[in-house]
Motif scaffolding. Structure first.
Motif, PDB file in Angstrom:
ATOM      1  N   PHE A  59       0.854  -1.187   0.000  1.00 35.98           N
ATOM      2  CA  PHE A  59       0.000   0.000   0.000  1.00 35.98           C
ATOM      3  C   PHE A  59       0.891   1.237   0.000  1.00 35.98           C
ATOM      4  CE2 PHE A  59      -2.355  -3.352   2.124  1.00 35.98           C
ATOM      5  CZ  PHE A  59      -3.562  -3.351   1.424  1.00 35.98           C
ATOM      6  N   GLY A  60       0.394   2.290  -0.624  1.00 36.76           N
ATOM      7  CA  GLY A  60       1.148   3.525  -0.665  1.00 36.76           C
ATOM      8  C   GLY A  60       2.324   3.439  -1.625  1.00 36.76           C
ATOM      9  N   MET A  61       3.233   4.393  -1.484  1.00 36.87           N
ATOM     10  CA  MET A  61       4.403   4.449  -2.341  1.00 36.87           C
ATOM     11  C   MET A  61       5.581   3.733  -1.673  1.00 36.87           C
ATOM     12  SD  MET A  61       3.689   5.925  -5.153  1.00 36.87           S
ATOM     13  CE  MET A  61       5.352   6.264  -5.736  1.00 36.87           C
ATOM     14  N   PRO A  62       6.338   2.961  -2.455  1.00 37.83           N
ATOM     15  CA  PRO A  62       7.531   2.304  -1.887  1.00 37.83           C
ATOM     16  C   PRO A  62       8.562   3.329  -1.445  1.00 37.83           C
ATOM     17  CG  PRO A  62       6.886   1.317  -4.001  1.00 37.83           C
ATOM     18  CD  PRO A  62       6.095   2.580  -3.855  1.00 37.83           C
ATOM     19  N   GLN A  63       9.245   3.035  -0.337  1.00 37.35           N
ATOM     20  CA  GLN A  63      10.290   3.908   0.193  1.00 37.35           C
ATOM     21  C   GLN A  63      11.656   3.305  -0.130  1.00 37.35           C
ATOM     22  OE1 GLN A  63       9.503   6.868   1.649  1.00 37.35           O
ATOM     23  NE2 GLN A  63       7.342   6.352   1.261  1.00 37.35           N
ATOM     24  N   ILE A  64      12.488   4.073  -0.820  1.00 36.38           N
ATOM     25  CA  ILE A  64      13.810   3.590  -1.218  1.00 36.38           C
ATOM     26  C   ILE A  64      14.711   3.505   0.010  1.00 36.38           C
ATOM     27  CG2 ILE A  64      15.841   4.037  -2.626  1.00 36.38           C
ATOM     28  CD1 ILE A  64      14.052   5.488  -4.617  1.00 36.38           C
ATOM     29  N   ILE A  65      15.288   2.344   0.232  1.00 33.90           N
ATOM     30  CA  ILE A  65      16.163   2.133   1.408  1.00 33.90           C
ATOM     31  C   ILE A  65      17.513   1.550   0.991  1.00 33.90           C
ATOM     32  CG2 ILE A  65      14.238   1.851   3.007  1.00 33.90           C
ATOM     33  CD1 ILE A  65      14.618  -1.147   2.803  1.00 33.90           C
ATOM     34  N   GLY A  66      17.823   1.528  -0.295  1.00 34.81           N
ATOM     35  CA  GLY A  66      19.125   1.055  -0.739  1.00 34.81           C
ATOM     36  C   GLY A  66      19.288  -0.452  -0.593  1.00 34.81           C
ATOM     37  N   PHE A  67      20.429  -0.851  -0.043  1.00 38.48           N
ATOM     38  CA  PHE A  67      20.767  -2.266   0.065  1.00 38.48           C
ATOM     39  C   PHE A  67      20.374  -2.880   1.415  1.00 38.48           C
ATOM     40  CE2 PHE A  67      23.538  -0.686  -3.256  1.00 38.48           C
ATOM     41  CZ  PHE A  67      23.522  -1.719  -4.194  1.00 38.48           C
ATOM     42  N   ASP A  68      19.519  -2.214   2.171  1.00 41.54           N
ATOM     43  CA  ASP A  68      19.159  -2.719   3.496  1.00 41.54           C
ATOM     44  C   ASP A  68      18.470  -4.082   3.423  1.00 41.54           C
ATOM     45  OD1 ASP A  68      20.242  -0.451   4.505  1.00 41.54           O
ATOM     46  OD2 ASP A  68      18.349   0.509   5.070  1.00 41.54           O
ATOM     47  N   ASN A  69      17.632  -4.268   2.418  1.00 43.92           N
ATOM     48  CA  ASN A  69      16.943  -5.558   2.284  1.00 43.92           C
ATOM     49  C   ASN A  69      17.931  -6.694   2.036  1.00 43.92           C
ATOM     50  OD1 ASN A  69      14.346  -4.522   2.637  1.00 43.92           O
ATOM     51  ND2 ASN A  69      14.138  -4.019   0.459  1.00 43.92           N
ATOM     52  N   PHE A  70      18.931  -6.437   1.224  1.00 38.72           N
ATOM     53  CA  PHE A  70      19.928  -7.479   0.943  1.00 38.72           C
ATOM     54  C   PHE A  70      20.760  -7.779   2.185  1.00 38.72           C
ATOM     55  CE2 PHE A  70      18.970  -5.821  -3.284  1.00 38.72           C
ATOM     56  CZ  PHE A  70      18.817  -6.983  -4.004  1.00 38.72           C
ATOM     57  N   ARG A  71      21.121  -6.728   2.944  1.00 37.66           N
ATOM     58  CA  ARG A  71      21.872  -6.955   4.176  1.00 37.66           C
ATOM     59  C   ARG A  71      21.036  -7.753   5.175  1.00 37.66           C
ATOM     60  NH1 ARG A  71      24.324  -1.729   3.106  1.00 37.66           N
ATOM     61  NH2 ARG A  71      22.461  -0.683   3.921  1.00 37.66           N
ATOM     62  N   ASP A  72      19.765  -7.446   5.233  1.00 35.70           N
ATOM     63  CA  ASP A  72      18.875  -8.163   6.143  1.00 35.70           C
ATOM     64  C   ASP A  72      18.759  -9.634   5.760  1.00 35.70           C
ATOM     65  OD1 ASP A  72      15.929  -9.230   6.633  1.00 35.70           O
ATOM     66  OD2 ASP A  72      16.321  -7.738   8.195  1.00 35.70           O
ATOM     67  N   GLN A  73      18.587  -9.912   4.475  1.00 34.48           N
ATOM     68  CA  GLN A  73      18.386 -11.286   4.035  1.00 34.48           C
ATOM     69  C   GLN A  73      19.668 -12.111   4.061  1.00 34.48           C
ATOM     70  OE1 GLN A  73      15.294 -12.976   3.181  1.00 34.48           O
ATOM     71  NE2 GLN A  73      14.984 -11.246   4.564  1.00 34.48           N
ATOM     72  N   LEU A  74      20.775 -11.501   3.730  1.00 32.74           N
ATOM     73  CA  LEU A  74      22.039 -12.246   3.732  1.00 32.74           C
ATOM     74  C   LEU A  74      22.493 -12.613   5.143  1.00 32.74           C
ATOM     75  CD1 LEU A  74      24.012 -10.369   0.928  1.00 32.74           C
ATOM     76  CD2 LEU A  74      22.915 -12.609   0.801  1.00 32.74           C
ATOM     77  N   THR A  75      21.945 -11.950   6.149  1.00 27.90           N
ATOM     78  CA  THR A  75      22.254 -12.290   7.539  1.00 27.90           C
ATOM     79  C   THR A  75      21.075 -12.957   8.235  1.00 27.90           C
ATOM     80  OG1 THR A  75      21.580 -10.067   8.254  1.00 27.90           O
ATOM     81  CG2 THR A  75      23.913 -10.408   7.746  1.00 27.90           C
ATOM     82  N   SER A  76      20.037 -13.287   7.481  1.00 30.71           N
ATOM     83  CA  SER A  76      18.830 -13.867   8.073  1.00 30.71           C
ATOM     84  C   SER A  76      19.005 -15.368   8.299  1.00 30.71           C
ATOM     85  CB  SER A  76      17.626 -13.626   7.159  1.00 30.71           C
ATOM     86  OG  SER A  76      16.503 -14.363   7.592  1.00 30.71           O
ATOM     87  N   PRO A  77      18.799 -15.860   9.530  1.00 32.03           N
ATOM     88  CA  PRO A  77      18.870 -17.312   9.767  1.00 32.03           C
ATOM     89  C   PRO A  77      17.816 -18.091   8.986  1.00 32.03           C
ATOM     90  CG  PRO A  77      18.946 -16.075  11.843  1.00 32.03           C
ATOM     91  CD  PRO A  77      18.562 -15.103  10.780  1.00 32.03           C
TER      92      PRO A  77
END
Length: 307
Positions: A59-77
């Motif tokens: 919902f709404g407009m996506p918010q650009i956060i850079g590479f945070d999603n990749f950092r989160d997933q690459l360290t996700s158990p």
């Protein structure tokens, strides 16, 4: 040159006109498939790639956060567990499935009534994967047929196949091999038909037994098909979703059957974290490309092309 030949040459349509007309007709017949690929493949891929750099809940407009999603997933158990489970499924089902398919194709190739057996083996291929998962779910219950057979025959207590992380993962591997066996057998039987009987007869005359003919003659001649099927099977195994989704609800105990695609689904459609889900899908894409590249690099050592 005779006047009739000149008249005929002048009457023939220009070659460029024919080429232009063929080009237009070719574009006309290719257009539906090209539009379908553009609409359902290329545009969603670009959208998912851009979405991986944003935070969006649908919902709404996506918010650009850079590479945070990749950092989160690459360290996700959870993603790490999903990658391990997916690689285990691929490492078990691909070699076991291909080997059983080749052996089955060689055995069926010598049977007169092989069309009947091919229909039996091919039935799971044309059966809905959801129906296959539901049937096996009933078979693998603690009070199901398999546990009942083991209890009555060997005195083994009932086993909760889908209630233990590694047993559930093993069950997924077994069902995956079983459901894909028929298609692989048909493909390898087609490859066996292309092998000249004289080659096998010459090997037998030279003293090669059945095992020697299988490993020294049949397998090398089938190696291009084995390579192709291994690439397709690995990609298919990395995309395992519907089977584990139905067979073992909620990714099983302790996320024992959580695969990468299930992880992507869970983030995107269960938790509405579409940015993280898109980042995980990019990780899956990179992993698929790496494994495929490794297979193409290794094929030079075991694939033998004729000619």
């Amino acid at each position: 040159m005779s006047s009739a030949a000149v008249t005929g040459a002048e009457a023939a349509p220009p070659r460029k006109g024919w080429r232009a007309r063929d080009r237009y007709w070719g574009m006309f017949f290719v257009a539906p498939q090209a539009l379908g690929m553009l609409t359902f493949t290329l545009i969603p891929f670009v959208f998912a790639f851009l979405l991986a750099f944003t935070e969006w809940n649908g919902f709404g407009m996506p918010q650009i956060i850079g590479f945070d999603n990749f950092r989160d997933q690459l360290t996700s158990p959870l993603l790490g567990r999903a990658i391990i489970n997916t690689l285990v499924i691929a490492a078990v089902t691909v070699p076991v499935g291909l080997f059983l398919s080749i052996v089955g194709a060689v055995l069926l190739n010598k049977i007169k009534g092989r069309p009947f057996y091919l229909v039996l083996f091919f039935a799971p291929v044309v059966t809905s994967s959801i129906a296959v998962a539901l049937i096996w779910q009933q078979l693998l219950r603690p009070d199901g047929v398999i546990s009942g057979f083991l209890t009555n025959t060997f005195g083994i207590p009932p086993i909760d196949w889908l209630g233990h992380p590694w047993l559930a993962l093993l069950a997924v591997c077994v069902v995956t091999v079983w459901s894909s066996l028929g298609l692989n057998i048909v493909i390898f039987m087609a490859g066996l038909q292309s092998i000249s009987p004289s080659v096998l007869e010459a090997a037998a005359i030279d003293g090669a037994g059945p095992l020697a003919r299988f490993f020294k003659v049949i397998l090398p001649l089938l190696s291009p098909i084995v390579f192709y099927q291994s690439v397709v099977a690995f990609i298919s195994s990395l995309q395992t979703f519907d089977l584990v989704f139905v067979l073992v609800p909620n990714a099983g105990p302790d996320n024992g059957t959580r695969t990468i695609v299930y992880h992507i689904y869970d983030l995107g459609f269960a938790k509405s974290q579409f940015g993280l889900s898109s980042a995980a899908s990019i990780v899956l894409l990179v992993l698929t490309l790496l494994i495929t590249a490794m297979q193409f690099g290794a094929q030079k050592k075991f694939v033998h092309y004729e000619g």
